[in-house]
Design a protein around this motif. Structure first.
Motif, mmCIF file in Angstrom:
data_model
loop_
_atom_site.group_PDB
_atom_site.id
_atom_site.type_symbol
_atom_site.label_atom_id
_atom_site.label_comp_id
_atom_site.label_asym_id
_atom_site.label_seq_id
_atom_site.Cartn_x
_atom_site.Cartn_y
_atom_site.Cartn_z
ATOM 1 N N GLN A 345 -110.023 -22.979 -26.206
ATOM 2 C CA GLN A 345 -110.054 -22.502 -24.868
ATOM 3 C C GLN A 345 -108.852 -23.262 -23.948
ATOM 4 O O GLN A 345 -108.968 -24.572 -23.901
ATOM 5 C CB GLN A 345 -111.433 -22.457 -24.076
ATOM 6 N N ASP A 350 -108.129 -17.732 -23.024
ATOM 7 C CA ASP A 350 -108.735 -18.106 -21.723
ATOM 8 C C ASP A 350 -110.027 -18.284 -21.223
ATOM 9 O O ASP A 350 -110.560 -18.187 -20.109
ATOM 10 C CB ASP A 350 -108.115 -17.060 -20.522
ATOM 11 N N CYS A 352 -114.357 -17.529 -23.195
ATOM 12 C CA CYS A 352 -115.024 -16.535 -23.611
ATOM 13 C C CYS A 352 -115.863 -15.815 -22.515
ATOM 14 O O CYS A 352 -116.551 -16.307 -21.707
ATOM 15 C CB CYS A 352 -116.389 -17.139 -24.673
ATOM 16 N N LYS A 353 -115.780 -14.412 -22.602
ATOM 17 C CA LYS A 353 -116.396 -13.633 -21.548
ATOM 18 C C LYS A 353 -117.770 -13.276 -22.050
ATOM 19 O O LYS A 353 -118.543 -12.551 -21.119
ATOM 20 C CB LYS A 353 -115.715 -12.307 -21.070
ATOM 21 N N GLN A 355 -120.682 -15.274 -24.794
ATOM 22 C CA GLN A 355 -121.495 -16.251 -24.928
ATOM 23 C C GLN A 355 -120.764 -17.168 -26.033
ATOM 24 O O GLN A 355 -120.955 -16.650 -27.241
ATOM 25 C CB GLN A 355 -122.864 -16.026 -24.991
ATOM 26 N N CYS A 361 -117.168 -17.472 -29.839
ATOM 27 C CA CYS A 361 -117.406 -16.724 -28.815
ATOM 28 C C CYS A 361 -118.137 -15.466 -29.362
ATOM 29 O O CYS A 361 -117.687 -14.908 -30.325
ATOM 30 C CB CYS A 361 -116.185 -16.330 -28.175
ATOM 31 N N TYR A 363 -118.452 -11.736 -28.551
ATOM 32 C CA TYR A 363 -117.710 -11.149 -27.562
ATOM 33 C C TYR A 363 -118.383 -10.339 -26.434
ATOM 34 O O TYR A 363 -119.268 -9.947 -26.795
ATOM 35 C CB TYR A 363 -116.787 -10.163 -28.080
ATOM 36 N N GLY A 364 -117.992 -10.461 -25.087
ATOM 37 C CA GLY A 364 -118.403 -9.594 -24.227
ATOM 38 C C GLY A 364 -117.349 -8.714 -23.635
ATOM 39 O O GLY A 364 -116.321 -8.574 -24.213
ATOM 40 N N GLY A 366 -115.521 -8.264 -21.393
ATOM 41 C CA GLY A 366 -113.898 -8.745 -20.729
ATOM 42 C C GLY A 366 -113.092 -9.421 -21.892
ATOM 43 O O GLY A 366 -111.974 -9.753 -21.578
ATOM 44 N N ASP A 367 -113.677 -9.660 -23.254
ATOM 45 C CA ASP A 367 -112.891 -10.135 -24.248
ATOM 46 C C ASP A 367 -112.084 -9.073 -24.884
ATOM 47 O O ASP A 367 -111.251 -9.261 -25.804
ATOM 48 C CB ASP A 367 -113.764 -10.827 -25.355
ATOM 49 N N TRP A 370 -108.192 -8.477 -25.037
ATOM 50 C CA TRP A 370 -107.586 -9.869 -25.935
ATOM 51 C C TRP A 370 -107.633 -9.686 -27.152
ATOM 52 O O TRP A 370 -106.648 -9.907 -27.968
ATOM 53 C CB TRP A 370 -108.438 -11.215 -25.549
#
Length: 427
Positions: A345, A350, A352-353, A355, A361, A363-364, A366-367, A370
């Motif tokens: 990171q 930038d 993990c969006k 957890q 990560c 992924y959420g 927001g990832d 990327w």
């Protein structure tokens, strides 16, 4: 292996694979009184997902007067409760049922999928990578719940080119059993004598970023056409604890050191140990070397009481002179997985969006940009229970790209999202 020979019916003529499809009915929950469920009846249930508006940024703008629409009925609840007819499942669940290009037809891939939970996530991964010219070995963790294993077994029986591993391991995190699961599937794939050109391994929390066509083109490129893909480097000092001490598996749980004084002997044949990812894309000749060569067998046995041996076994063998498809100068090339490690990171990503779990990560939403921008072969990890919106949008984006690249007429049932007129436009 007799169950595999009766399960898979392949007739090879030149470079084409003709699949004899088994039109049998399966039941995920035992019932003889219910009628087969079709898409028409499924769409009247609450188990069908409508188009998620939060996925709109990942698809091109809809045509004026139209909007994106989705009625996808693939869900864990439905699979567990419904009655599935094999002759309808490919259409109802949007499986692609013919090669989308001549390139793909001529370069069939083999996949090893190691799974243990989340039936819906497995099905969504399978349909994302499924193509009738490919072949798929599914290893289900022996400690998985019986209901889960039964559901996977029934689902797999609907596809002539998908089968369960003939030997199932109790897989332990960081243990030799994880490596052995892949070896078991490799033995099955070789015995089937299907002309697959590369084998790629996956876990149940992976999801593709590249299309099947893009995978084929990458693996046929000048850089990889004769070379195995096993990203990794000479074992760094801070990783030597994995192979200098003896470890043991706590069955089905985790892997721990045996204790003070349990020191590993040097590796066989004076091998230099490498460290890399557990993921790969391997040639058939390399797989045969792994299964038959005494050096490979000796390294496998030596690795039995090491920590996470799948992260040194493939890459070490791939750095040996004379090994089929070896990559003696190879390092981290290949872009085989997009992973957000917690210790990277601020440098590679930038943050993990979703957890972090075990330093990786999950992924959420927001990832996703990327992941798309990185354009690796696959991304890891997704969890349909923790962050369902991430895999929802990833799947819609991926299927749209796949069909955009198709070189054959696209059938309506292959689409997961379609454009439909808005109410105001119809008026």
């Amino acid at each position: 292996m007799s169950n595999l020979s009766t399960k898979v019916c392949f007739f090879i003529l030149g470079m084409s694979v003709v699949i004899c499809v088994t039109m049998s009915t399966i039941y995920l929950k035992s019932s003889t009184s219910e009628a087969p469920v079709t898409m028409a009846t499924m769409q009247n249930t609450t188990k069908c997902r409508a188009f998620p508006d939060y996925c709109t940024p990942f698809l091109p703008p809809a045509t004026e007067g139209k909007q994106w629409h989705q009625r996808d009925c693939l869900s864990e609840d439905y699979i567990a409760e419904g009655v599935l007819n094999c002759s309808l499942i490919t259409k109802d669940f949007h499986f692609i049922t013919e090669p989308l290009s001549q390139e793909e037809r001529e370069f069939p891939l083999a996949f090893i999928m190691t799974i243990h939970k989340e039936l819906e996530t497995f099905m969504r991964l399978l349909r994302a990578i499924y193509a009738p010219q490919n072949i798929y070995c599914i290893h289900v963790d022996a400690k998985s719940q019986e209901s889960y294993k039964a559901s996977v077994r029934h689902l797999v029986s609907c596809f002539p080119n998908v089968f369960l591993s003939s030997v199932s391991e109790v897989v332990t995190y960081g243990g030799f059993s994880r490596l052995k699961a892949d070896i078991n599937c490799m033995k099955d794939l070789v015995s089937l004598r299907v002309p697959w050109r590369r084998v790629i391994n996956l876990c149940g929390q992976d999801f593709p970023v590249k299309s099947n066509l893009e995978l084929v083109r990458q693996l046929r490129s000048k850089a990889w056409r004769a070379t195995n893909m096993t990203p990794g480097v000479r074992q760094p000092n801070y990783m030597r604890y994995r192979t200098e001490k003896q470890y043991q598996e706590v069955m089905g749980g985790h892997t721990v050191p045996k204790g003070e004084g349990f020191i590993k002997a040097p590796p066989p044949h004076d091998l230099n140990i490498y460290f890399g990812t557990a993921y790969y894309a391997l040639t058939p000749a390399f797989v045969r070397f792994v299964l038959e060569n005494s050096v490979a067998k000796d390294l496998l046995e030596w690795s039995r009481d090491t920590y996470s041996p799948d992260e040194h076994y493939w890459v070490t063998l791939n750095h040996l002179v004379g090994v089929p498809g070896s990559n003696l100068q190879g390092k981290w090339e290949g872009e085989i997985r997009a992973i957000k490690w917690i210790d990277q990171q601020g440098s590679v990503h930038d943050g993990c969006k979703g957890q972090y779990i075990r330093g990786i990560c999950v992924y959420g939403l927001g990832d996703l940009q990327w992941i798309i921008d990185r354009n690796h072969m696959f991304a890891n990890k997704f969890d349909s229970h923790l962050f369902p919106e991430a895999i929802n949008c990833m799947e819609l984006w991926h299927r749209h790209k796949v069909l955009q690249q198709a070189q054959v007429p696209v059938r309506p049932e292959w689409r997961i999202a379609t454009e439909k007129h808005t109410i105001s436009a119809r008026r």
